[in-house]
Design an enzyme around this catalytic site. Structure first.
Site, PDB file in Angstrom:
ATOM      1  N   GLU A 127       0.948  -1.209  -0.144  1.00 51.47           N
ATOM      2  CA  GLU A 127      -0.027  -0.058   0.007  1.00 51.47           C
ATOM      3  C   GLU A 127       0.827   1.350  -0.150  1.00 51.47           C
ATOM      4  O   GLU A 127       1.849   1.323   0.899  1.00 51.47           O
ATOM      5  CB  GLU A 127      -1.094  -0.130   1.295  1.00 51.47           C
ATOM      6  CG  GLU A 127      -1.792   1.153   0.985  1.00 51.47           C
ATOM      7  CD  GLU A 127      -2.886   1.239   2.312  1.00 51.47           C
ATOM      8  OE1 GLU A 127      -2.865   0.190   2.842  1.00 51.47           O
ATOM      9  OE2 GLU A 127      -3.790   2.160   2.470  1.00 51.47           O
ATOM     10  N   GLY A 267       3.288   2.098  10.630  1.00 51.31           N
ATOM     11  CA  GLY A 267       3.167   1.489  11.923  1.00 51.31           C
ATOM     12  C   GLY A 267       2.876   0.024  11.597  1.00 51.31           C
ATOM     13  O   GLY A 267       3.439  -0.912  12.140  1.00 51.31           O
ATOM     14  N   ALA A 268       2.010  -0.570  10.681  1.00 49.52           N
ATOM     15  CA  ALA A 268       1.680  -1.521  10.261  1.00 49.52           C
ATOM     16  C   ALA A 268       0.736  -1.837   9.080  1.00 49.52           C
ATOM     17  O   ALA A 268       0.064  -0.541   8.653  1.00 49.52           O
ATOM     18  CB  ALA A 268       0.978  -2.295  11.618  1.00 49.52           C
ATOM     19  N   MET A 269       0.521  -3.278   8.536  1.00 47.97           N
ATOM     20  CA  MET A 269      -0.198  -3.008   7.267  1.00 47.97           C
ATOM     21  C   MET A 269      -1.206  -4.136   7.339  1.00 47.97           C
ATOM     22  O   MET A 269      -0.728  -5.247   7.624  1.00 47.97           O
ATOM     23  CB  MET A 269       0.956  -3.228   6.154  1.00 47.97           C
ATOM     24  CG  MET A 269       0.047  -3.418   4.815  1.00 47.97           C
ATOM     25  SD  MET A 269      -0.864  -2.089   4.393  1.00 47.97           S
ATOM     26  CE  MET A 269      -2.126  -2.617   3.464  1.00 47.97           C
ATOM     27  N   GLU A 304      -5.526  -2.707  12.679  1.00 50.73           N
ATOM     28  CA  GLU A 304      -5.129  -3.785  11.552  1.00 50.73           C
ATOM     29  C   GLU A 304      -6.106  -4.750  11.352  1.00 50.73           C
ATOM     30  O   GLU A 304      -6.559  -5.149  10.231  1.00 50.73           O
ATOM     31  CB  GLU A 304      -3.741  -4.256  11.453  1.00 50.73           C
ATOM     32  CG  GLU A 304      -2.569  -3.236  11.669  1.00 50.73           C
ATOM     33  CD  GLU A 304      -2.728  -2.234  10.771  1.00 50.73           C
ATOM     34  OE1 GLU A 304      -3.288  -2.236   9.382  1.00 50.73           O
ATOM     35  OE2 GLU A 304      -2.352  -0.746  11.012  1.00 50.73           O
ATOM     36  N   HIS A 307      -9.431  -4.024   9.830  1.00 51.77           N
ATOM     37  CA  HIS A 307      -9.506  -3.701   8.647  1.00 51.77           C
ATOM     38  C   HIS A 307      -9.914  -4.829   7.631  1.00 51.77           C
ATOM     39  O   HIS A 307     -10.287  -4.738   6.685  1.00 51.77           O
ATOM     40  CB  HIS A 307      -7.924  -3.299   8.191  1.00 51.77           C
ATOM     41  CG  HIS A 307      -7.559  -2.026   8.138  1.00 51.77           C
ATOM     42  ND1 HIS A 307      -8.667  -1.029   7.544  1.00 51.77           N
ATOM     43  CD2 HIS A 307      -6.674  -1.354   8.388  1.00 51.77           C
ATOM     44  CE1 HIS A 307      -8.194   0.114   7.473  1.00 51.77           C
ATOM     45  NE2 HIS A 307      -6.703  -0.007   8.200  1.00 51.77           N
TER      46      HIS A 307
HETATM   47 ZN   LIG Z   1      -5.541   1.610   8.670  1.00 48.72          ZN
END
Ligand SMILES: [Zn+2]
Length: 879
Positions: A127, A267-269, A304, A307
């Site tokens: 992303e 931060g994170a995916m 996350e 999501h």
């Molecule tokens: Zn997000």
């Protein structure tokens, strides 16, 4: 200098894709000197595409093309064009299989987009537009395909091979190599693709869903971090349960994986089934991570995970809709954090971030609506406006609809759009359809940038017993937007009587059972409200709970603020009254209107400190003085040194006057030895560390001894860091140096702790001088390729150390500009983030503003400037 301007992309140019991809078959051959990617796409024409597209166009970036075959036949060079950023395959049939083989070099990828190496492992970040750095593909979120991925690598070096979905096949290959094949049954956009290959250990657990399915939960980390995953795993399980209970969302795959990676831009995916996290957002133990890190990990794991529904099952049509998934998901994770801890404290933290940083963004050169209408580089739009203001917008829908209708709306949204790529408008439409409410005017929150200003005035007719409230709203101009229309604002209100109780809010003279709190709905530029049956002039409690992301102008007196601090039934507004009082006192000192610090502020803080019957979590927040960044944000023309000086004077005065209370507070909140993450325990640690830092701020000898003892004896990082921070910001040079050296000696092998060691120095008034910052950059533990290290020194210095960064000679600005230029070549995303303090040059008085602008111009003139930095610098310098 750059010869051509990067292209601006407009929402209005959106067209549905000409071709759809139903299936993607990937095969990765991973080697030390590179990776070969075989990609086979099942492609068909999109029946909804207007007109006829003769050629298939695929996106690419930094790829070496080896071959292209169509339906099994290798194409000659006359059938396709490799344009670098595009692969154009000419004269394609209606339905076909396309095989593309590319060669990439993950080991040399310093941008950390696409496939790259971090601490010896292969990992991905796709992303927003990273997948095009892996293979040629229609890299846009509205092309959703089913992925099957085979990963091949050396068995010894890379025993763990992961991708999205379920593990369906594995086996041995020649030359000590092996493979694993993964299949993801859910169609997804390529930005959710992930791959990991490395030597990792596994922390495993299971979760039984509401329908009784057992999910295999796995956190993969390097062996040395095996003991630091418990908190992330607990947070994951709590998130999964919460999402079932609050949103009715059940997890859908058989396995859910998290991998911790040291070098990560974000931060994170939330990649489907395989979340990749910055190590700092997963790893924690009480000895190595402070309370704030524990809370952050819990929130990010939840974010996350959430999501999976708000982002993955229902995704964005295009990147202008980024807030569709981010705003909604931040709102969801905020609800989760509030439920896990103290809702009032969570609200204070969110509002503080909004008012300090998002309002600044909204008023600055990069100001954009929650749904932007143009961008040059989408990476620049992962902003507080998209995330935090986006979440506030969803929160206002929740407030306007109430929890039940909101849940009906979210159910309808998930049901209606499951498996689709949609827009923020589709989200609002689902909320309207489920509730029957008209949110037409409300949609302006997505379209208009800028923070609404509410000017509130009141008067009291004692004879008639009527209290009149007049509210006017105005939305300031922002780049590309003027003369804005009034927005639909939920305005939560209470009125306090002189005994401190909430009075009934009678909008009609004969209204019985009137509530003591109302959410007024503002839709016009001006409203007048009358409240009947009052025997005295009330004190208004405005925008309770920060019910809308707005500024409020109301002529509070200091007496009223002190009254609200003591009596407001809304915890958030109690805190807010204290902040407003402190701001008022500090601003009076800056202007020179007052000689000394108002005694009433001291007394207000004294009662906070000395009354243990108050909610200590709230008190811990109320004791934090408004930050320098917030004071800058409130100023018309900020004099950085004057702001720092006035705030320091107030702190000095409070610490001197309240020395006895601070020592008592310190003792009362002593460490009982156990480490709990309850709001009460967190508040106790916060209170004792605040007391310590205030006392060291005034050079108190006794407190210096307490800090040294606390530093040595601390059973957790919150207290050890609290003591270290107090020492580092004190005048006790020998003690400060001794503690810093000891800390490094103890923790030099733990990168996340070393990052904290860098940050505490970079933020320090005493230690964070420019020379010292340069020494930190030369320290053996500093690593230019690691975004966390860069942020912990340069980011913290420029973003949090007002007094040292804003030197009148401009040396801090020149320093930052140099580092931005240096990073622009290796990691443009990080460079673009770092430059942001300079973009605020218009906010600062001379000589600061002019020198910031000069430094920004020097970045603009750098040769070969990336698109990322170009966009931000040019927009910031535009007249
Ligand atoms: Zn997000």
């Amino acid at each position: 200098m750059r010869t051509s301007q990067p292209r601006t992309i407009y929402l209005s140019e959106y067209r549905v894709p000409a071709f759809l991809v139903d299936h993607v078959d990937l095969r990765f051959e991973l080697f030390e000197n590179g990776a070969r990617v075989h990609s086979t796409l099942t492609v068909r024409r999109n029946p909804e595409y207007p007109g006829v597209a003769e050629h298939l166009e695929l996106d690419g970036d930094s790829l070496k093309l080896e071959s292209v075959s169509l339906d099994g036949i290798e194409l000659g060079a006359d059938r396709y064009q490799d344009q670098g950023d595009k692969l154009v395959v000419q004269a394609v049939p209606d339905k076909f299989g396309l095989n593309v083989v590319t060669w990439i070099e993950p080991q040399n990828n310093t941008r950390l987009e696409g496939l790259y190496k971090s601490s010896g492992m292969f990992c991905t970040q796709c992303e927003a537009e990273g997948f095009r750095c892996i293979t040629f593909f229609p890299d846009r979120p509205d092309v959703m395909a089913r992925f099957r991925t085979r990963v091949e690598a050396d068995r010894e070096k890379y025993p763990v091979l992961l991708s999205n979905g379920n593990d369906v096949d594995r086996g041995e290959l020649a030359d000590g190599r092996h493979f694993v094949t993964w299949e993801d049954p859910f169609p997804k956009p390529c930005y959710l693709f992930a791959l990991v290959a490395g030597d990792l250990v596994l922390k495993q657990d299971t979760f039984t869903t509401c329908s009784g399915r057992d999910i295999d939960l796995r956190i993969y980390v390097e062996a040395r971090n095996a003991a630091k995953c418990d908190h992330a795993m607990d947070s994951l399980k709590r998130s999964m349960r919460w999402d079932e209970e609050v949103y009715g969302r059940e997890y859908d795959l058989d396995i859910f994986m998290i991998v911790a990676v040291d070098d990560f831009n974000m931060g994170a995916m939330e990649n489907k089934g395989l979340n990749i996290f910055n190590s700092s957002c997963v790893l924690a133990s009480p000895e190595t991570a402070a309370d704030t890190a524990f809370q952050r990990i819990e929130a990010i794991v939840a974010h996350e995970y959430f999501h999976n529904w708000s982002g993955n099952r229902v995704t964005c049509r295009d990147w202008f809709q980024l807030s569709l998934k981010e705003g909604f998901t931040v709102f969801r994770d905020a609800g989760f954090s509030a439920d896990m801890g103290s809702p009032t404290v969570k609200r204070i933290e969110d509002a503080t971030l909004m008012r300090t940083a998002q309002f600044a963004e909204d008023a600055g050169p990069m100001s954009h609506p929650v749904r932007p209408s143009s961008y040059m580089e989408i990476s620049n739009f992962y902003t507080l406006t998209i995330y935090e203001k986006g979440a506030e917008v969803v929160r206002m829908i929740h407030t306007l609809l109430g929890p039940e209708l909101f849940r009906k709306g979210s159910d309808l949204y998930f049901e209606r759009h499951d498996g689709q790529a949609v827009t923020t408008d589709d989200f609002v439409k689902a909320m309207e359809d489920a509730s029957g409410r008209d949110l037409g005017q409300f949609r302006l929150w997505y379209e208009q940038a800028g923070t609404p200003l509410l000017t509130v005035r009141d008067d009291f007719d004692s004879e008639a017993g009527i209290y009149r409230l007049t509210i006017e709203q105005a939305i300031p101009d922002s780049p590309g937007q003027t003369s804005k229309n009034p927005q639909h604002i939920p305005f939560a209100l209470g009125l306090l009587g002189s005994d401190g109780t909430d009075l009934p809010l009678r909008l009609f003279a004969d209204e019985n059972d009137a509530p003591s709190e109302r959410v007024l709905e503002l839709t016009a530029a001006r409203h007048e409200f009358e409240f009947h049956g009052l025997s005295e002039r009330p004190v208004p409690s405005l925008v309770r709970g920060f019910s809308a992301p707005v500024r409020v102008d109301y002529p509070w007196t200091r007496e009223q603020l002190i009254f609200l601090m003591n009596h407001d039934g809304d915890g958030f507004n109690r805190w807010d009254a204290g902040q407003r009082l402190a701001v008022d006192v500090i601003q009076a000192l800056i202007r020179g209107d007052e000689e000394g610090v108002d005694e009433r502020l001291v007394e207000a803080y004294r009662s906070l400190l000395s009354d243990p019957s108050l909610d200590q979590a709230l008190v811990a927040k109320m004791l934090q003085l408004p930050s320098e960044a917030y004071l800058v944000e409130l100023a018309d023309s900020a004099d950085a040194q004057a702001i720092h000086g006035a705030r320091t004077r107030v702190l000095d005065c409070l610490a001197q006057a309240l020395r006895g209370e601070l020592l008592e507070c310190y003792r009362r909140n002593g460490d009982d030895g156990s480490y709990q993450l309850t709001p009460e325990a967190i508040a106790a640690r916060s209170l004792r560390n605040t007391a310590l830092s205030w006392l060291l701020h005034i050079g108190d000898r006794e407190a210096c001894g307490l800090a040294q003892t606390q530093y040595q004896d601390a059973g957790n990082m919150t207290d050890r860091m609290g003591a270290l921070r107090a020492l580092v910001n004190s005048c006790f040079v020998t003690e400060r140096e001794a503690a810093l050296n000891d800390f490094y000696q103890c923790w030099q092998d733990d990168p996340q702790v070393v990052e904290q060691w860098f940050s505490v120095q970079a933020a320090s008034l005493q230690a964070g001088t420019l020379n010292h910052i340069r020494e930190l950059l030369a320290h053996p533990a500093f690593d230019w390729k690691n975004p966390n290290k860069v942020r912990s020194v340069i980011g913290v210095f420029a973003g949090q150390n007002l007094a040292q960064f804003h030197q009148a000679d401009g040396s801090g600005y020149i320093f930052l500009a140099e580092q931005v230029c240096r990073l622009d070549d290796s990691n443009p995303q990080i460079a673009a983030r770092l430059v942001s303090p300079l973009t605020r040059w218009r906010k600062f008085a001379e000589p600061y503003g002019g020198k910031m602008k000069q430094a920004l111009a020097s970045v603009r003139d750098k040769e070969g400037l990336s698109k990322d930095v170009f966009e931000i610098v040019h927009k910031s310098l535009k007249e």
